[in-house]
Design a protein around this motif. Structure first.
Motif, PDB file in Angstrom:
ATOM      1  N   CYS A  35       0.860  -1.200   0.000  1.00  0.00           N
ATOM      2  CA  CYS A  35       0.000   0.000   0.000  1.00  0.00           C
ATOM      3  C   CYS A  35       0.892   1.243   0.000  1.00  0.00           C
ATOM      4  O   CYS A  35       2.085   1.177   0.303  1.00  0.00           O
ATOM      5  CB  CYS A  35      -0.964  -0.003   1.179  1.00  0.00           C
ATOM      6  SG  CYS A  35      -0.271   0.547   2.761  1.00  0.00           S
ATOM      7  N   SER A  36       0.323   2.378  -0.340  1.00  0.00           N
ATOM      8  CA  SER A  36       1.105   3.599  -0.479  1.00  0.00           C
ATOM      9  C   SER A  36       1.867   3.945   0.794  1.00  0.00           C
ATOM     10  O   SER A  36       3.005   4.399   0.746  1.00  0.00           O
ATOM     11  CB  SER A  36       0.200   4.767  -0.882  1.00  0.00           C
ATOM     12  OG  SER A  36      -0.749   5.034   0.134  1.00  0.00           O
ATOM     13  N   TYR A  37       1.273   3.704   1.934  1.00  0.00           N
ATOM     14  CA  TYR A  37       1.914   4.060   3.199  1.00  0.00           C
ATOM     15  C   TYR A  37       3.009   3.071   3.587  1.00  0.00           C
ATOM     16  O   TYR A  37       4.126   3.459   3.907  1.00  0.00           O
ATOM     17  CB  TYR A  37       0.860   4.156   4.299  1.00  0.00           C
ATOM     18  CG  TYR A  37       1.432   4.742   5.546  1.00  0.00           C
ATOM     19  CD1 TYR A  37       1.838   6.067   5.569  1.00  0.00           C
ATOM     20  CD2 TYR A  37       1.608   3.967   6.678  1.00  0.00           C
ATOM     21  CE1 TYR A  37       2.396   6.612   6.700  1.00  0.00           C
ATOM     22  CE2 TYR A  37       2.157   4.504   7.800  1.00  0.00           C
ATOM     23  CZ  TYR A  37       2.555   5.829   7.808  1.00  0.00           C
ATOM     24  OH  TYR A  37       3.117   6.370   8.928  1.00  0.00           O
ATOM     25  N   ARG A  39       4.597   1.025   1.705  1.00  0.00           N
ATOM     26  CA  ARG A  39       5.672   1.048   0.712  1.00  0.00           C
ATOM     27  C   ARG A  39       6.710   2.103   1.095  1.00  0.00           C
ATOM     28  O   ARG A  39       7.910   1.862   1.019  1.00  0.00           O
ATOM     29  CB  ARG A  39       5.082   1.329  -0.669  1.00  0.00           C
ATOM     30  CG  ARG A  39       6.070   1.218  -1.789  1.00  0.00           C
ATOM     31  CD  ARG A  39       5.404   1.334  -3.162  1.00  0.00           C
ATOM     32  NE  ARG A  39       4.649   2.563  -3.334  1.00  0.00           N
ATOM     33  CZ  ARG A  39       3.325   2.629  -3.497  1.00  0.00           C
ATOM     34  NH1 ARG A  39       2.603   1.534  -3.517  1.00  0.00           N
ATOM     35  NH2 ARG A  39       2.727   3.787  -3.654  1.00  0.00           N
ATOM     36  N   ASN A  68      -6.541   7.498   4.186  1.00  0.00           N
ATOM     37  CA  ASN A  68      -7.520   6.856   3.316  1.00  0.00           C
ATOM     38  C   ASN A  68      -8.810   6.550   4.084  1.00  0.00           C
ATOM     39  O   ASN A  68      -9.530   7.461   4.414  1.00  0.00           O
ATOM     40  CB  ASN A  68      -6.911   5.619   2.645  1.00  0.00           C
ATOM     41  CG  ASN A  68      -7.741   5.106   1.479  1.00  0.00           C
ATOM     42  OD1 ASN A  68      -8.640   5.785   1.000  1.00  0.00           O
ATOM     43  ND2 ASN A  68      -7.455   3.910   1.026  1.00  0.00           N
ATOM     44  N   VAL A 119      -2.159  -2.550  -2.258  1.00  0.00           N
ATOM     45  CA  VAL A 119      -2.810  -1.663  -3.221  1.00  0.00           C
ATOM     46  C   VAL A 119      -4.224  -2.189  -3.476  1.00  0.00           C
ATOM     47  O   VAL A 119      -5.189  -1.432  -3.534  1.00  0.00           O
ATOM     48  CB  VAL A 119      -1.991  -1.572  -4.530  1.00  0.00           C
ATOM     49  CG1 VAL A 119      -2.758  -0.801  -5.586  1.00  0.00           C
ATOM     50  CG2 VAL A 119      -0.639  -0.930  -4.256  1.00  0.00           C
TER      51      VAL A 119
END
Length: 141
Positions: A35-37, A39, A68, A119
């Motif tokens: 996920c963006s965080y 990662r 999110n 993701v």
């Protein structure tokens, strides 16, 4: 294999936050996430049931971050900024604990760490956790 309910002590980098964590299933639950965080954070986490973390000092020194959906809550030392643990979105009755904070444990102790597809999070993917790959550490000779 029986569950390893060993209690591990841990702390942040500066030592302001100290805790004990009872791992849910030993180190069988180690993982990273895409996920963006996660990662960006890059930590290897292991599962602990809610109630399986006992703070020895500094719980009041923790700060938290949500993004999110706001479901997961990520905790950091307000002094040194180290991520200690988070309440999981995919399994809300568990924490993910940063293995690098556990005394005597390093993320480099694990030759392979499963990387989950965050993701396409299980909560957004009909409950299915998908393996995105495997992170490997091969020590130099």
């Amino acid at each position: 294999m029986t569950a390893d309910k060993t209690v591990h002590t841990g702390l942040c980098h500066c030592g302001a936050v100290r805790f004990e964590a009872t791992l849910s299933d030993g180190f069988e639950t180690i993982r990273r996430c895409t996920c963006s965080y996660c990662r960006v954070r890059g930590a290897v986490a292991v599962s602990v049931e809610i109630g399986g973390i006992r703070f020895l000092q500094g719980e009041d020194q923790l700060t938290s971050y949500r993004f999110n959906t706001g479901s997961a809550q990520h905790f950091f030392c307000s002094h040194c900024g180290i991520y200690t643990h988070h309440q999981r979105r995919s399994v809300p009755n568990q924490y993910g604990v940063n293995v690098a904070c556990l005394d005597g444990v390093s993320p480099f102790d694990f030759r392979e760490v499963p990387v989950l597809d965050g993701v396409n999070h299980p909560k957004d993917n009909a409950g299915r956790a998908v393996l995105a790959g495997t992170l490997r550490f091969i020590p130099a000779a």
